[in-house]
Motif scaffolding. Structure first.
Motif, PDB file in Angstrom:
ATOM      1  N   PHE A 268      11.186  -9.401  17.131  1.00 35.73           N
ATOM      2  CA  PHE A 268      12.384  -8.576  17.010  1.00 35.73           C
ATOM      3  C   PHE A 268      13.411  -8.927  18.085  1.00 35.73           C
ATOM      4  N   CYS A 269      12.946  -9.257  19.286  1.00 36.81           N
ATOM      5  CA  CYS A 269      13.860  -9.591  20.370  1.00 36.81           C
ATOM      6  C   CYS A 269      14.553 -10.934  20.153  1.00 36.81           C
TER       7      CYS A 269
ATOM      8  N   LEU B 107       1.420  -5.969  16.620  1.00 34.47           N
ATOM      9  CA  LEU B 107       2.647  -5.234  16.921  1.00 34.47           C
ATOM     10  C   LEU B 107       3.372  -5.864  18.109  1.00 34.47           C
ATOM     11  N   GLY B 108       2.609  -6.334  19.090  1.00 36.59           N
ATOM     12  CA  GLY B 108       3.220  -7.016  20.229  1.00 36.59           C
ATOM     13  C   GLY B 108       3.990  -8.248  19.800  1.00 36.59           C
TER      14      GLY B 108
ATOM     15  N   CYS C 251       7.143  -8.413  25.490  1.00 35.74           N
ATOM     16  CA  CYS C 251       8.609  -8.388  25.496  1.00 35.74           C
ATOM     17  C   CYS C 251       9.205  -8.908  26.798  1.00 35.74           C
TER      18      CYS C 251
ATOM     19  N   TRP D  72       0.672   1.213  26.147  1.00 28.19           N
ATOM     20  CA  TRP D  72       1.947   0.755  25.588  1.00 28.19           C
ATOM     21  C   TRP D  72       2.790   0.057  26.643  1.00 28.19           C
TER      22      TRP D  72
ATOM     23  N   ILE E 104       4.061  -3.807  26.198  1.00 24.76           N
ATOM     24  CA  ILE E 104       5.460  -4.225  26.305  1.00 24.76           C
ATOM     25  C   ILE E 104       5.608  -5.283  27.393  1.00 24.76           C
TER      26      ILE E 104
ATOM     27  N   CYS F  69       5.276  -8.666  16.866  1.00 23.83           N
ATOM     28  CA  CYS F  69       6.446  -8.164  16.128  1.00 23.83           C
ATOM     29  C   CYS F  69       7.568  -7.768  17.090  1.00 23.83           C
ATOM     30  N   LEU F  70       7.202  -7.201  18.238  1.00 23.39           N
ATOM     31  CA  LEU F  70       8.212  -6.818  19.217  1.00 23.39           C
ATOM     32  C   LEU F  70       8.944  -8.034  19.771  1.00 23.39           C
TER      33      LEU F  70
ATOM     34  N   PHE G  87      13.913  -2.899  26.697  1.00 20.80           N
ATOM     35  CA  PHE G  87      12.473  -2.638  26.755  1.00 20.80           C
ATOM     36  C   PHE G  87      12.002  -2.485  28.203  1.00 20.80           C
TER      37      PHE G  87
END
Length: 643
Positions: free
Chosen positions: A575-576, A568-569, A484, A476, A480, A571-572, A131
């Motif tokens: 996911f990591c 969504l942030g 992330c 975006w 990130i 969720c990112l 990312f």
């Protein structure tokens, strides 16, 4: 014992395979004749490794973020918590991670043969690095665009020019407020300050109307470079010239890494050293400018505020800046150090890289604030009104200051070429981390196809990066960065410390390091034991909990993100880090043992082929690994399971 370890090491069965030396020389163009490791290759020289590490650690944050934090947190007083956090967390983490990779000669995922249960930590590191690579390459594309735009006189952001679309809000100086004045006949009239002075009138309290204002560099950034939409909800179209700059950046990175560290090691002689040449030139120029002393005083001079040291937020800022500026827990340190020769002195390297990195941050502050002090002087403003942080300082405030100097295009070209080399140096290492991870996981299939692998990954990352060069791309990038490149890395670092110090065992890890750098006294290791086992984990835990407790939704300037973007942030980041529990559960299920506690203990046992990569370095401790009786010095919680 052997069967249990063999079951646990299924993930590593593709690693550590030996090929005939003549085949290796043919298929691996990235291996030199003098390399100790003929399968993976080694750095051509110690200098190339150090420059690559310095280039990886020193980036935009050193030039743009640290000076702002120092100014905001008490000036020179900020160096006290900054230095303490470097000693308590930064250097210990750097030493641990770089020696970990060098010992096994493996990247950030495969190296977790040491504690197979925590292999998910390596995956989280690589995802975070991925990312960061995608978003940071877009920032490099911005630098490319500004570099090309600097080859003209005057600089386009020097003034509000109609050809690039400057509107009525654009002005080099703030516009005077209007006044909603009540006339004698009871009517209202909006007048400007000039009318008030001519008619000897004053504007009643509450009747002032402030006129929106943007400086030319800020409006050029928003309207021309980004073509920014009003929110992340409006994606807009791809900004074609940024997409081309992104493509050029990707091609350069791929070309430099085409032969791995053999090619990138040569390029860093320029990309890692040129920024220092530019910083020295800019400092000399800045100190000769009228008003430069004002900026330096605000940065780290007489106006240093030692009372700020009582503010806990200052210590948090110091810890987070140290943690992120030296690039720990992103996998890059393990990846780059894995190409060292086994007996390289990784301790000395740690001290050199960390000191150079932090000294660069302090030095860059003088460069930045000397020019901003001049800008504040000629605009008759206080220094705080011209200071911005991060991207705003790099692409708005500092370019505006440079535009007011004689020979402005020359200084602008120097500055953005410096940002470009800073960005590329970091990207070389970040991208090599991902390539190294894939090569270590699938060596037999990918090692002879390195060029195809680089081409494929570069193309994939370019496609993913196109979202970041749309008209909403800056939102975006900020999203990130907010999620992330933050908590995921703190979690990785904390578990890395726990895994190596508490589960694998600090004493065992110290013996591993001594196999590389030679014996040291117990007094030498006392400090490192204290940091690895207690001090550094506690600091990271405090930072993590504090960050969660003080969490605020992301914003870009005055623009707030919608709920779906914040979700969504989250969720990112999930996911990591979700691979950490997933891989741990899989390892425990696969492990042999009659009880859950025995399975966990087995999953924490090193794989049978764990140890130095080459047989000649394994010695007595790792030569007969399956029959080894050496206690792994696990945490006490696991001990009863083995009785």
């Amino acid at each position: 014992m052997f069967k249990r370890d063999l079951a646990l090491s299924a993930f590593s069965q593709n690693d550590h395979q030996t090929y005939p030396l003549e085949d290796t020389a043919v298929t691996n163009g990235h291996v030199g004749e003098s390399d100790e490791n003929v399968e993976r290759g080694n750095w051509s020289s110690k200098t190339e490794y150090l420059l690559s590490m310095i280039g990886y650690a020193v980036g935009l944050g050193n030039v743009c973020r640290f000076p702002y934090l120092a100014y905001r947190n008490g000036g020179g007083a900020f160096l006290i918590p900054y230095t303490l956090m470097l000693a308590l967390a930064g250097i210990p983490m750097f030493f641990l991670e770089s020696s970990f990779g060098q010992f096994a000669s493996l990247g950030p995922v495969a190296v977790w043969k040491a504690v197979p249960m925590l292999q998910g930590v390596g995956i989280t590191m690589v995802l975070g690095s991925g990312f960061a690579t995608i978003s940071y390459t877009c920032i490099t594309a911005y630098s490319l665009y500004y570099l090309f735009a600097s080859f003209q006189t005057p600089l386009p952001w020097a003034d509000c020019l109609s050809w690039w679309g400057a509107d009525e809000k654009c002005s080099r100086t703030p516009k005077d407020p209007l006044c909603n004045l009540t006339l004698d006949d009871g009517y209202f009239e909006i007048v400007n300050t000039t009318w008030l002075h001519v008619n000897n009138e004053t504007c009643p309290n509450g009747s002032e109307i402030y006129v929106p204002h943007q400086g030319p560099s800020e409006q050029y950034w928003d309207k021309v470079v980004l073509r920014r939409t009003s929110s992340v909800d409006e994606t807009g179209e791809i900004v074609w010239y940024l997409a081309l700059c992104l493509l050029l950046a990707r091609l350069i990175i791929g070309a430099v890494l085409s032969k791995g560290i053999k090619s990138s090691g040569k390029v860093v002689y320029f990309t890692a050293t040129f920024p220092y040449v530019v910083l020295i030139i800019l400092l000399i120029r800045g100190l000769t400018l009228e008003g430069a002393y004002k900026g330096i005083e605000f940065y780290i001079g007489r106006q240093s505020d030692f009372s700020k040291l009582a503010d806990a937020e200052v210590w948090k800022d110091a810890a987070t800046q140290i943690f992120f500026s030296i690039a720990v827990s992103m996998g890059g340190l393990s990846a780059l150090s894995s190409y060292n020769k086994f007996h390289n002195n990784c301790y000395r390297d740690t001290i050199i890289v960390c000191v150079v990195n932090c000294a660069t941050s302090v030095f860059a502050g003088f460069v930045i604030f000397s020019v901003l002090g001049h800008m504040a002087h000629i605009q008759n403003k206080p220094v705080p009104e011209v200071v911005q942080s991060g991207i705003g300082l790099a692409f708005v405030a500092y370019p505006e200051a440079l535009a007011q100097l004689p020979w402005a295009p020359f200084w602008s070209i120097l500055f953005f070429f410096m940002l470009l080399t800073l960005g590329f140096s970091s990207q070389f290492a970040g991208f090599e981390t991902i390539i190294t991870t894939l090569l270590d996981q699938f060596p037999k299939f990918l090692r002879s196809k390195r060029l195809y692998l680089i081409t494929g990954v570069s193309f994939l990352f370019y496609l993913l990066g196109l979202l970041l060069v749309t008209q909403a791309g800056i939102y975006w990038i900020n999203l990130i960065d907010h999620f992330c490149i933050g908590w995921g890395l703190i979690v990785s670092a904390l578990l890395e410390l726990i895994g190596l110090s508490w589960i694998y065992g600090a004493n065992r890890f110290i013996k591993d390091i001594e196999m590389m750098i030679g014996k040291r006294t117990w007094l030498f290791w006392l400090w490192w034991r204290a940091c690895w086992i207690f001090i550094s984990p506690c600091l990271l835990a405090v930072i993590f909990i504090w960050s969660l407790a003080t969490f605020v939704p992301p914003t870009y300037g005055p623009v707030e993100y919608p709920v779906w973007a914040t979700a969504l942030g989250w969720c990112l980041i999930i996911f990591c880090i979700m691979w950490i529990p997933i891989v741990a559960i899989v390892r425990v299920v696969q492990a042999e043992g009659a009880t859950l506690c025995q399975k966990i203990s087995a999953a924490c046992t090193p794989a049978p082929d764990w140890g130095p990569y080459l047989e000649q370095h394994r010695g007595e401790r790792y030569g007969n690994r399956p029959d080894s009786t050496e206690a792994p010095n696990r945490v006490q919680l696991l001990a009863p399971c083995e009785m």
